[in-house]
Design an enzyme around this catalytic site. Sequence first.
Site, PDB file in Angstrom:
ATOM      1  N   TYR A  63     -11.680  63.737  27.999  1.00 27.65           N
ATOM      2  CA  TYR A  63     -10.758  62.873  28.735  1.00 27.65           C
ATOM      3  C   TYR A  63      -9.463  63.667  28.843  1.00 27.65           C
ATOM      4  CZ  TYR A  63      -7.994  58.772  30.061  1.00 27.65           C
ATOM      5  OH  TYR A  63      -7.187  57.892  30.733  1.00 27.65           O
ATOM      6  N   THR A  64      -9.096  64.087  30.063  1.00 29.22           N
ATOM      7  CA  THR A  64      -7.967  65.012  30.222  1.00 29.22           C
ATOM      8  C   THR A  64      -6.817  64.444  31.052  1.00 29.22           C
ATOM      9  OG1 THR A  64      -9.042  66.016  32.144  1.00 29.22           O
ATOM     10  CG2 THR A  64      -9.439  67.059  29.998  1.00 29.22           C
ATOM     11  N   TYR A 127      -3.303  62.006  24.351  1.00 31.74           N
ATOM     12  CA  TYR A 127      -4.291  63.050  24.678  1.00 31.74           C
ATOM     13  C   TYR A 127      -4.365  64.084  23.551  1.00 31.74           C
ATOM     14  CZ  TYR A 127      -6.090  67.367  26.741  1.00 31.74           C
ATOM     15  OH  TYR A 127      -6.784  68.534  26.971  1.00 31.74           O
ATOM     16  N   LYS A 131      -7.593  64.694  20.967  1.00 34.99           N
ATOM     17  CA  LYS A 131      -8.246  65.999  20.909  1.00 34.99           C
ATOM     18  C   LYS A 131      -8.204  66.559  19.482  1.00 34.99           C
ATOM     19  CE  LYS A 131      -9.826  68.221  23.754  1.00 34.99           C
ATOM     20  NZ  LYS A 131     -11.251  68.333  24.178  1.00 34.99           N
ATOM     21  N   TRP A 152      -3.196  75.096  29.947  1.00 35.51           N
ATOM     22  CA  TRP A 152      -2.851  75.244  31.371  1.00 35.51           C
ATOM     23  C   TRP A 152      -4.034  75.779  32.187  1.00 35.51           C
ATOM     24  CZ3 TRP A 152       2.862  77.145  32.208  1.00 35.51           C
ATOM     25  CH2 TRP A 152       3.712  76.473  31.326  1.00 35.51           C
TER      26      TRP A 152
END
Length: 284
Positions: A63-64, A127, A131, A152
Amino acid sequence: MDSILVFGASGQLGQCLAHVAKERTTPGLIFPPEDQANILNLAGLRSLFEQHQPAYAINCAAYTAVDKAEEEVELARKVNRDGAENLARLCGEFGTVLIQVSTDFVFAGTGNQPLRETDPAEPISVYGLTKLEGEQAIPPLTDKHFILRTSWLYSEYANNFVKTMLRLGRERDELRVIWDQAGTPCYAIDLAGCILTIIEKQSAAYGIYHYSNEGVTSWYDFATAIFELSGLPTRTVPIRTAEYPTKATRPAYSVMDKTKIKQTLSIAIPHWRTSLQTCLGRLS
C-alpha cells in the site's frame, strides 16, 4: 534455477522485474495474477507455495498511497504488515528466501547524514509505520530474508514522479517543486536488477539493506534534471514543504547509506542522473 514467486506483479517494480528478467533471460520467475496471489489470503498463498515450492518469494505488493494512508490506516496496515507476515510465515514453512521491499519512510529524516541500516527507524507517517511493522513481522518467522529499503522509485512503468513531471511539463510553462526535502531517486529497473543479482549469487548474507541510486538531490533538482535531460523548456520554481501541505509528513532528509549492500553483496550502483537519462531515453 528453482522457481521464484513475484507478488505484486502488476505494480511498478513487478513490471520492472519482468522486464529485467526477460533482458537477462533469468529463468524461474513466476508472476501469478493478483487474484491468485493476494498476500492477505493465507490459504491462497499456501496453494501457490505448495504448487511451485519456490526457492525465493519477492514481495513487491504494498500500500503506497502515502497521504491516503493517513485515513486508511487499517487497510495500509493489512497490506504492509499483515501481507508481509503471511509471506514470511510461508517462507519459514517452505524454506523459501523472502525478499521484502521496504522504504526510506521508516526514518524520521531529521538528520543530515546518510542513513545506515542500524540507525533507529522512527517513522513519521502511517505509510512509514506500516512498512516498518512489515519489516518487524518477518525475522520471528524466517531467518532467510532480505529486506531492501528503497526510495523515490520511478521507471517507465506505472505512475511515478518522473512520468508526472513529463506530463505536467508538456502542459505548463512553470512548475513549483519542493526543494527542502533531500533524498535519492531510484530507477526501479536498477532495483529489479539488484534483486535478481542477489538471487543469482544465491547469497545467504540475510538482513536489512539499503538500495537506491547514488548521489543526493531534492525534488526541485530532480524535476529540473528531468526537464533538462528531456529537452522540455519548463521552468522550475523552488518552494518549501510548508508551501505545499500534505496529509502525511515526509522525511526532510532520507538519503540512505549503501555501503553495506556494495561491500557485502558486491552490488554496483549507478548515479541517479545516469539512470534518469536511461529511463528518459526509453520513455522518449
